[in-house]
Design a protein around this motif. Structure first.
Motif, PDB file in Angstrom:
ATOM      1  N   SER A 127     -11.197   3.971  -9.453  1.00  0.00           N
ATOM      2  CA  SER A 127      -9.704   2.657  -8.639  1.00  0.00           C
ATOM      3  C   SER A 127     -10.418   2.735 -10.146  1.00  0.00           C
ATOM      4  CB  SER A 127     -10.330   1.582  -8.198  1.00  0.00           C
ATOM      5  OG  SER A 127     -11.526   1.099  -9.432  1.00  0.00           O
ATOM      6  N   GLN A 148      -9.961  12.669  -1.125  1.00  0.00           N
ATOM      7  CA  GLN A 148      -9.776  11.615   0.133  1.00  0.00           C
ATOM      8  C   GLN A 148      -9.307  10.184  -0.100  1.00  0.00           C
ATOM      9  OE1 GLN A 148     -13.527  11.466   2.101  1.00  0.00           O
ATOM     10  NE2 GLN A 148     -12.686  10.688   3.900  1.00  0.00           N
ATOM     11  N   ASP A 149      -8.415  10.115   0.208  1.00  0.00           N
ATOM     12  CA  ASP A 149      -7.778   8.068   0.646  1.00  0.00           C
ATOM     13  C   ASP A 149      -7.593   7.976  -1.505  1.00  0.00           C
ATOM     14  OD1 ASP A 149      -9.478   7.699   2.302  1.00  0.00           O
ATOM     15  OD2 ASP A 149     -11.295   7.548   1.566  1.00  0.00           O
ATOM     16  N   LYS A 186     -16.628   7.366  -5.677  1.00  0.00           N
ATOM     17  CA  LYS A 186     -15.444   6.442  -5.937  1.00  0.00           C
ATOM     18  C   LYS A 186     -14.816   6.088  -7.419  1.00  0.00           C
ATOM     19  CE  LYS A 186     -16.416   4.633  -1.555  1.00  0.00           C
ATOM     20  NZ  LYS A 186     -17.051   3.676  -0.631  1.00  0.00           N
ATOM     21  N   GLU A 217     -13.772   8.830   8.644  1.00  0.00           N
ATOM     22  CA  GLU A 217     -12.312   7.474   8.850  1.00  0.00           C
ATOM     23  C   GLU A 217     -11.249   8.056   8.483  1.00  0.00           C
ATOM     24  OE1 GLU A 217     -13.552   4.831   6.857  1.00  0.00           O
ATOM     25  OE2 GLU A 217     -15.874   3.972   7.806  1.00  0.00           O
ATOM     26  N   SER A 218     -11.241   9.020   7.562  1.00  0.00           N
ATOM     27  CA  SER A 218      -9.781   9.357   7.178  1.00  0.00           C
ATOM     28  C   SER A 218      -9.881  11.596   7.020  1.00  0.00           C
ATOM     29  CB  SER A 218      -9.279   8.548   5.933  1.00  0.00           C
ATOM     30  OG  SER A 218     -10.011   8.982   4.491  1.00  0.00           O
ATOM     31  N   ARG A 246       0.971  -1.145   0.465  1.00  0.00           N
ATOM     32  CA  ARG A 246       0.204  -0.075   0.163  1.00  0.00           C
ATOM     33  C   ARG A 246       1.330   0.812   0.025  1.00  0.00           C
ATOM     34  NH1 ARG A 246      -5.633   1.389   1.946  1.00  0.00           N
ATOM     35  NH2 ARG A 246      -5.545  -1.169   2.428  1.00  0.00           N
ATOM     36  N   SER A 266     -10.538  -3.406  -1.715  1.00  0.00           N
ATOM     37  CA  SER A 266     -10.471  -2.443  -0.296  1.00  0.00           C
ATOM     38  C   SER A 266     -11.138  -1.253  -0.782  1.00  0.00           C
ATOM     39  CB  SER A 266      -9.054  -2.273  -0.514  1.00  0.00           C
ATOM     40  OG  SER A 266      -9.061  -0.966  -1.471  1.00  0.00           O
ATOM     41  N   GLN A 267     -11.871  -0.657  -1.879  1.00  0.00           N
ATOM     42  CA  GLN A 267     -12.601   0.081  -1.989  1.00  0.00           C
ATOM     43  C   GLN A 267     -14.197  -0.206  -2.107  1.00  0.00           C
ATOM     44  OE1 GLN A 267     -12.945   2.382  -5.272  1.00  0.00           O
ATOM     45  NE2 GLN A 267     -11.401   4.395  -4.017  1.00  0.00           N
ATOM     46  N   SER A 303       0.344   4.843   0.619  1.00  0.00           N
ATOM     47  CA  SER A 303      -1.072   6.106   1.168  1.00  0.00           C
ATOM     48  C   SER A 303      -0.535   7.140   0.966  1.00  0.00           C
ATOM     49  CB  SER A 303      -1.472   5.633   2.625  1.00  0.00           C
ATOM     50  OG  SER A 303      -1.938   6.921   3.135  1.00  0.00           O
ATOM     51  N   THR A 308     -10.961   8.708  -3.207  1.00  0.00           N
ATOM     52  CA  THR A 308     -12.191   9.612  -3.554  1.00  0.00           C
ATOM     53  C   THR A 308     -12.535  10.793  -3.699  1.00  0.00           C
ATOM     54  OG1 THR A 308     -12.930   7.752  -1.592  1.00  0.00           O
ATOM     55  CG2 THR A 308     -14.575   8.712  -1.843  1.00  0.00           C
ATOM     56  N   GLU A 360      -4.715   6.447  -2.857  1.00  0.00           N
ATOM     57  CA  GLU A 360      -3.717   5.039  -2.647  1.00  0.00           C
ATOM     58  C   GLU A 360      -3.435   4.666  -3.801  1.00  0.00           C
ATOM     59  OE1 GLU A 360      -5.425   3.692   2.026  1.00  0.00           O
ATOM     60  OE2 GLU A 360      -6.119   3.096   0.407  1.00  0.00           O
TER      61      GLU A 360
END
Length: 813
Positions: free
Chosen positions: A153, A205-206, A151, A53-54, A28, A218-219, A30, A91, A208
């Motif tokens: 990916s 956000q998020d 979201k 959460e983040s 990962r 994971s998303q 980040s 995100t 990665e």
């Protein structure tokens, strides 16, 4: 436990594994944590995100530089280097119509990994380098810049790319595999391509990067459907029952075979071995060089002769003797402080240069008198070599092996500077330390072969062979397969690709001069075809109409080259790929739009009020213009009226609506023209004169990533006219000449419509509702209308101005 209960347990395990999906921290990256984004980046502020959460960050403005430090870039590159499977996750909420880069990993002009979202074009773009060291952009039509949370990916696995948006699979494609051999000094940017371009505006956000192919799980954990369905389970039970039946039948056959084999125990058939013309019986042994061999069940089995270390008495030493495999004890002589064994010779030269030859015999050195003089050498003295075992010199490169050597079995003699030595042949290894005797290496028994699926390894002297199993055909020296899909034509390779049969399938590789994944191969043209040209074969471009040149780089100027004769009231205007006859100043088209400008008629500026004569003058219409005349006996100023303002004769001004146009008043008439650009003037207005902008940051990269344009340059790409303006590319539809006809079609490979006479071949029809068609039942239909044919459900008819057509059948449900 029954099968159904086991199935429930399996599903519970799968559900828990989905919910608890995790990623190895080593895989990962980040991005927010690596860049420590919360610490002092201008233009970036922490805000409320999609969830709590983040952390989430708002990117705004164009004065920011969110670039990873060198050690962070190096650490990221090390994780990605050489990998062909990875996933980019984010995100985000992108501002409406913004076009910007989410993240970019690039070195110089080469983008190794860049994810971009274009709000202007409603596209998601993945930029990367291919294994053929070319810059590539994969474009996915989708709009993220709508000021809504998404979201996103994009997962890459070799040549396989999947785009997910909001946990929905949007696109899945086969592309050219990425080349991830990234230099260590690569730049890593977030929210922008570099300090000047590609600024993302919105919230992220998020963000990665996961070095794994299915990181989108994971998303969106619900996408991890690893549990079998009930249908899968019932199919599995059925397959187990079939296997049980096969096992029972096989066991029965095996039992009968064992009974027959037991009946053969009373038979005796002696098998013999034949070696070098000699026949040996079962269990008979013999010595072959340095090997002890035995005939066992018709097969020769040999082992190296075991030589015990000789226990030599004083005055002797172990040494090899010709014809013997093991060392024997031979008497020694001391000569010059060294031990020599029986038969060794040494040459000694005295101070005068005279050579004396001695030989070890009976434990003492005896002089050897040469019976013949040394042969005359045909090489210069600098190339002559003195030997310590003979008095006669030899020329450098002398063939000692031709004088006789002791290399016996599977061993080759090799000449050295002052003698020779033995070397085992390929596929053999030495049986003793002087390499005089060598034995074959059994690559099959020792696992040192390359035989693959569906083959059997067979040892041969010095090598091995891979023999295909019965019913299989050879692919290459090491593998076999059931079918040759390439030979049978059961493959999906492009016509410009080579097919290679493989175990269980085949592979495709584009021919030289073509690029692609093998199933789709496109011709490569060095420098690429420009202005919408198509590369039809290696280094051969097919140009769109209106362009010429080896790379379609030259616009045909129809006006200069004499292709066009415009009417005297019009002037020929060259445009990218075409031309038109434009009415001169003082004329306008009468609505017929003739191609050669014959439809241009004079404008009466005096009647239409399109003149600039002042109140003290009289407007007088002329062909193609007008004149401001001063009445007899009056003293006129020659002033002009422009935008309801008085401009004095000789006055010069810049238009309020266009700072790049300069106007002047001359004898009552206003004359306007574009500002003349003088690029030698350091104070030139770069807004009006973009071609004078020398800054590298104002250059633009062509869409293909291979060409660079300066500010002000224009080009044609995919039926769009593009222009580089201060580092930003702007594209708009290519202007097409007007067509005055009812039926038009855009031919393949062109951008503009052409007139056709057959309405059934037309792409576009100028429908005239005053015209009608009569269908098969004598019912009148207006032009452009469609209807289902009477008595059918799947035949669609359409009226095309005086014709009726039955163009296509539709499957209706």
């Amino acid at each position: 436990m029954g099968l159904f209960q086991r199935f429930l347990v399996l599903c519970m395990f799968c559900i828990s594994s989905v919910v608890g999906f995790g990623v190895d921290p080593a895989l990962r990256i980040s991005v927010f944590d690596e860049l420590t984004l919360g610490e002092g980046f201008d233009g970036v502020t922490q805000v409320q995100g999609f969830h709590g959460e983040s952390r989430a960050f708002h990117f705004q403005g164009t004065s920011r530089e969110v670039k990873a430090p060198a050690e962070v870039s190096k650490r990221t590159v090390q994780k990605l280097k050489g990998k062909n499977e990875f996933t980019v996750l984010a995100t985000l909420k992108q501002d409406h119509l913004n076009s910007g880069v989410i993240l970019s990993i690039h070195h110089s002009e080469h983008r190794f990994l860049e994810l971009e979202s274009s709000g202007q074009r409603s596209e998601v773009r993945l930029h990367y380098r291919t294994r053929s060291h070319q810059d590539h952009t994969e474009v996915f039509p989708y709009s993220l810049a709508d000021d809504q949370w998404h979201k996103v990916s994009i997962a890459v696995s070799a040549s396989h790319v999947i785009l997910h948006v909001d946990c929905n699979r949007i696109y899945e494609r086969v592309v050219e595999a990425p080349y991830m051999d990234i230099p260590e000094d690569t730049s890593f940017w977030l929210g922008q391509r570099n300090a000047a371009h590609g600024f993302f505006k919105g919230v992220m956000q998020d963000v990665e990067i996961l070095v794994m192919p299915q990181g989108y799980i994971s998303q969106c954990p619900d996408l991890n459907r690893t549990c079998p369905t009930c249908n899968d389970f019932h199919g599995l039970v059925q397959k187990i029952m079939e296997l049980q039946d096969i096992l029972a039948k096989t066991s029965s056959k095996l039992s009968r075979a064992e009974e027959k084999m037991n009946g053969l125990d009373g038979c005796y058939c002696e098998r013999t071995c034949s070696v070098k013309g000699v026949v040996y019986r079962e269990d008979e042994g013999w010595t072959d060089g340095c090997r002890n061999c035995t005939c066992t069940n018709g097969t020769v089995q040999c082992d190296a002769v075991s030589c015990p270390p000789p226990q030599c008495p004083a005055g002797t030493a172990p040494a090899y003797v010709k014809g013997a495999c093991c060392k024997e004890c031979l008497s020694v002589c001391l000569f010059g402080g060294r031990e020599l064994v029986e038969g060794d010779q040494r040459a000694v030269r005295d101070s005068s240069g005279r050579c004396l030859l001695f030989e070890c015999r009976d434990r003492s050195m005896h002089r050897v008198v040469q019976s013949e003089p040394c042969p005359e050498l045909n090489c210069p003295e600098s190339e002559q070599v003195a030997l310590n075992s003979r008095c006669c010199k030899v020329c450098r490169g002398h063939d000692f092996c031709s004088e006789g050597h002791g290399c016996v079995e599977h061993s080759d003699c090799v000449n050295l500077e002052a003698g020779d030595c033995c070397v085992c042949k390929d596929g053999f290894r030495p049986l003793r330390d002087d390499n005089a005797y060598c034995e074959d290496i059994d690559e099959c028994a020792e696992g040192k072969h390359y035989c693959r699926e569906n083959t059997m390894c067979v040892n041969t002297p010095g090598s091995f062979m891979c023999i295909c199993h019965t019913g299989y055909i050879r692919i290459d020296d090491y593998s076999c397969t059931e079918h040759d899909e390439c030979l049978s034509g059961l493959h999906n390779c492009d016509e410009n690709a080579l097919c290679f049969n493989m175990v269980g399938g085949h592979s495709c590789s584009c021919k030289p001069g073509y690029t692609g994944n093998g199933t789709v191969c496109k011709a490569m043209c060095d420098g690429l075809c420009q202005n919408g040209g198509t590369c039809v074969s290696p280094n051969n471009c097919a140009c769109q109409q209106g362009f010429t040149g080896e790379r379609c780089e030259t616009d045909i100027d129809e006006c200069v080259d004499g292709f066009v004769e415009c009417d005297s009231k019009s002037t020929c205007v060259n445009l990218p790929g075409w031309y038109h006859c434009e009415c001169r100043d003082g004329y306008h088209d009468n609505g017929l739009f003739s191609a050669n400008g014959e439809s241009c008629v004079d404008i009466n500026e005096c009647k239409t009020g399109r003149n600039t004569c002042a109140n003290d003058t009289v407007c007088f219409n002329l062909e193609g213009g007008y004149d401001c005349r001063c009445p007899h006996g009056h003293n006129c100023t020659g002033d002009c009226i422009h935008d309801n303002k008085v401009k004095h004769s000789g006055q010069i001004w810049v238009l309020d609506s266009d700072r790049c146009s300069v106007c002047s008043c001359q004898a009552g008439q206003v004359m306007c023209r574009r500002m003349v650009c003088d690029c030698d003037n350091p104070n030139a207005d770069l807004f009006c004169c973009p071609e004078c902008d020398p800054r590298l940051s104002s250059q633009c990269l062509h869409q293909n990533g291979l060409l660079t344009f300066g500010s002000g340059d224009t080009w044609v790409e995919n039926c769009q006219q593009c222009q580089c303006l201060q580092g930003q590319v702007d594209c708009w539809p290519l202007p097409c000449p007007p067509v005055d006809c009812e039926f038009t079609v855009v031919p393949e490979g062109e951008c503009c419509p052409r007139c056709v006479t057959d309405p059934c071949q037309a792409d576009t029809i100028r429908n005239d509702i005053t015209k009608t068609c009569t269908d098969e039942h004598n019912i009148s239909r207006f032009s452009g209308s469609s209807w289902i044919k009477h008595g059918t459900e799947c035949t669609l008819c359409q009226c095309k101005v005086g014709y009726w057509q039955q163009p296509q059948h539709h499957n209706r449900k």
